[in-house]
Scaffold this motif. Structure first.
Motif, PDB file in Angstrom:
ATOM      1  N   MET A   1       0.838  -1.196   0.000  1.00 20.48           N
ATOM      2  CA  MET A   1       0.000   0.000   0.000  1.00 20.48           C
ATOM      3  C   MET A   1       0.874   1.247   0.000  1.00 20.48           C
ATOM      4  O   MET A   1       1.854   1.320   0.728  1.00 20.48           O
ATOM      5  N   THR A   2       0.484   2.208  -0.807  1.00 18.08           N
ATOM      6  CA  THR A   2       1.267   3.427  -0.941  1.00 18.08           C
ATOM      7  C   THR A   2       0.588   4.572  -0.208  1.00 18.08           C
ATOM      8  O   THR A   2      -0.613   4.770  -0.330  1.00 18.08           O
ATOM      9  N   ASN A   3       1.378   5.311   0.538  1.00 18.49           N
ATOM     10  CA  ASN A   3       0.865   6.513   1.182  1.00 18.49           C
ATOM     11  C   ASN A   3       0.992   7.662   0.185  1.00 18.49           C
ATOM     12  O   ASN A   3       2.092   8.142  -0.093  1.00 18.49           O
ATOM     13  N   ILE A   4      -0.132   8.114  -0.347  1.00 16.52           N
ATOM     14  CA  ILE A   4      -0.125   9.136  -1.389  1.00 16.52           C
ATOM     15  C   ILE A   4       0.479  10.431  -0.875  1.00 16.52           C
ATOM     16  O   ILE A   4       1.198  11.123  -1.604  1.00 16.52           O
ATOM     17  N   THR A   8       1.673  10.640   7.519  1.00 11.07           N
ATOM     18  CA  THR A   8       0.377  10.512   8.188  1.00 11.07           C
ATOM     19  C   THR A   8       0.282  11.499   9.354  1.00 11.07           C
ATOM     20  O   THR A   8      -0.594  11.385  10.197  1.00 11.07           O
ATOM     21  N   MET A   9       1.191  12.480   9.383  1.00  7.01           N
ATOM     22  CA  MET A   9       1.220  13.430  10.503  1.00  7.01           C
ATOM     23  C   MET A   9       0.405  14.677  10.175  1.00  7.01           C
ATOM     24  O   MET A   9       0.791  15.475   9.312  1.00  7.01           O
ATOM     25  N   VAL A  10      -0.713  14.831  10.858  1.00  6.87           N
ATOM     26  CA  VAL A  10      -1.482  16.075  10.729  1.00  6.87           C
ATOM     27  C   VAL A  10      -0.690  17.197  11.398  1.00  6.87           C
ATOM     28  O   VAL A  10      -0.229  17.039  12.525  1.00  6.87           O
ATOM     29  N   GLN A 138     -14.813  12.537  -1.032  1.00  7.00           N
ATOM     30  CA  GLN A 138     -14.110  11.284  -0.750  1.00  7.00           C
ATOM     31  C   GLN A 138     -13.768  11.105   0.728  1.00  7.00           C
ATOM     32  O   GLN A 138     -13.872   9.994   1.260  1.00  7.00           O
ATOM     33  N   LEU A 139     -13.324  12.174   1.385  1.00 13.20           N
ATOM     34  CA  LEU A 139     -12.750  12.076   2.735  1.00 13.20           C
ATOM     35  C   LEU A 139     -13.569  12.803   3.793  1.00 13.20           C
ATOM     36  O   LEU A 139     -13.312  12.656   4.989  1.00 13.20           O
TER      37      LEU A 139
ATOM     38  N   ARG B  23     -15.975   6.346   3.314  1.00  5.37           N
ATOM     39  CA  ARG B  23     -15.011   7.407   3.690  1.00  5.37           C
ATOM     40  C   ARG B  23     -13.784   6.793   4.366  1.00  5.37           C
ATOM     41  O   ARG B  23     -12.664   7.245   4.131  1.00  5.37           O
ATOM     42  N   ALA B  26     -11.590   5.373   1.654  1.00  6.54           N
ATOM     43  CA  ALA B  26     -10.859   6.414   0.926  1.00  6.54           C
ATOM     44  C   ALA B  26      -9.682   6.946   1.749  1.00  6.54           C
ATOM     45  O   ALA B  26      -8.580   7.155   1.223  1.00  6.54           O
ATOM     46  N   TRP B  27      -9.880   7.153   3.046  1.00  7.02           N
ATOM     47  CA  TRP B  27      -8.771   7.579   3.910  1.00  7.02           C
ATOM     48  C   TRP B  27      -7.677   6.517   3.951  1.00  7.02           C
ATOM     49  O   TRP B  27      -6.484   6.835   3.871  1.00  7.02           O
ATOM     50  N   ASP B  29      -6.964   4.380   1.732  1.00  4.62           N
ATOM     51  CA  ASP B  29      -6.324   4.392   0.413  1.00  4.62           C
ATOM     52  C   ASP B  29      -5.321   5.546   0.302  1.00  4.62           C
ATOM     53  O   ASP B  29      -4.172   5.362  -0.111  1.00  4.62           O
ATOM     54  N   VAL B  30      -5.744   6.743   0.691  1.00  2.00           N
ATOM     55  CA  VAL B  30      -4.861   7.915   0.581  1.00  2.00           C
ATOM     56  C   VAL B  30      -3.663   7.789   1.518  1.00  2.00           C
ATOM     57  O   VAL B  30      -2.537   8.145   1.159  1.00  2.00           O
ATOM     58  N   LEU B  31      -3.885   7.276   2.737  1.00  2.00           N
ATOM     59  CA  LEU B  31      -2.811   7.180   3.726  1.00  2.00           C
ATOM     60  C   LEU B  31      -1.968   5.920   3.566  1.00  2.00           C
ATOM     61  O   LEU B  31      -0.908   5.796   4.179  1.00  2.00           O
ATOM     62  N   GLY B  32      -2.440   4.965   2.757  1.00  2.00           N
ATOM     63  CA  GLY B  32      -1.691   3.726   2.574  1.00  2.00           C
ATOM     64  C   GLY B  32      -1.674   2.873   3.817  1.00  2.00           C
ATOM     65  O   GLY B  32      -0.641   2.283   4.169  1.00  2.00           O
ATOM     66  N   VAL B  33      -2.797   2.799   4.512  1.00  2.00           N
ATOM     67  CA  VAL B  33      -2.879   1.999   5.740  1.00  2.00           C
ATOM     68  C   VAL B  33      -4.049   1.027   5.622  1.00  2.00           C
ATOM     69  O   VAL B  33      -4.898   1.141   4.742  1.00  2.00           O
ATOM     70  N   GLU B  34      -4.075   0.034   6.541  1.00  2.00           N
ATOM     71  CA  GLU B  34      -5.179  -0.918   6.593  1.00  2.00           C
ATOM     72  C   GLU B  34      -6.479  -0.203   6.931  1.00  2.00           C
ATOM     73  O   GLU B  34      -6.479   0.795   7.655  1.00  2.00           O
ATOM     74  N   LEU B  67      -2.796   9.501  13.472  1.00  2.00           N
ATOM     75  CA  LEU B  67      -1.951  10.377  12.642  1.00  2.00           C
ATOM     76  C   LEU B  67      -1.004  11.166  13.541  1.00  2.00           C
ATOM     77  O   LEU B  67      -1.119  12.371  13.709  1.00  2.00           O
TER      78      LEU B  67
END
Lengths: 149, 149
Positions: A1-4, A8-10, A138-139, B23, B26-27, B29-34, B67
């Motif tokens: 899985m790729t982190n786009i 992941t740090m807000v 989406q989010l 949602r 989608a998160w 997917d974007v973050l690349g996590v389970e 995060l």
């Protein structure tokens, strides 16, 4: 899985407000901290501000509270069109975005666009640039990407 | 200057969504996590959920992404009335609150109420309790206070 996003740090949460002095004073009061300075974002000739792909004269007054890992940003829209003004007009004072520090802005924006998360506004500031992407569908929220030089 | 909350560390950002599976996917997917597990909050007899001072059957489905310092919480309202349902009805999928871990819930709520930031909803969960206070007028957002046993 790729982190786009590559992270992941807000790093920031942004709130749109109609009266930044009053809201900043209330936050300073609740947090027991000094009132932070209020700045105005650069004009379009310097910031190269674009909204939906077109230059915009919109600016914002902004201030920051440092809450650990996260900066709380208050933004008061000036002029229009902008995502800041859209939020205030549509929802009143409200949370607007969460931000991530990224590298490779163009690549990140292309990946997100392909996921149905399009660019809505971008601009330059001293030391870097920002882009807001509309992740509402989406989010559930707008994201801000922050890239340092 | 006194810090009313007793902390300046934001620990959670909450997003209200209509479809938590979509949602969360989608998160992830974007973050690349389970994909994280989705829970349902306890029923009113267990959670003692109160909205505007009255018991409410409202619940929420919830999930969390970690995060860094901040947990990103997704909440899908079930039934009504609740601050979760109010947000979805009034604003659609959107950011709802920022949370702080506090101690001394009653004292904190009394201080905030005196500042024009009233309690809107509260409830119990295994290991602690939460309270949402309506800071929209004063701070531009709802806050959540989280207290562990």
């Amino acid at each position: 899985m790729t982190n786009i996003l590559g992270t992941t740090m807000v790093t920031q949460v942004g709130i749109i407000v109609r009266d930044i002095e009053a809201r900043a004073r209330a936050w300073a009061d609740v947090l027991g901290v000094e009132m932070p300075p209020i700045h105005t974002t650069d004009s379009v000739d310097v910031a190269q501000t674009e909204y939906n792909g077109q230059p915009t004269i919109a600016r914002a007054r902004q201030t920051f509270f440092h809450l650990g890992q996260v900066d709380l940003e208050l933004l008061e829209p000036l002029d229009a069109p902008s995502t800041w003004d859209d939020q205030l007009s549509g929802h009143g004072d409200s949370l607007h975005h969460i931000a991530f520090k990224i590298a490779g802005m163009q690549e990140k924006l292309a990946y997100l666009d392909a996921k149905g998360i399009p660019l809505i506004q971008r601009g330059e500031y001293t030391g870097g640039r920002y882009a807001y992407v509309d992740g509402t569908t989406q989010l559930g929220t707008i994201l801000e990407l922050l890239e340092s030089d």
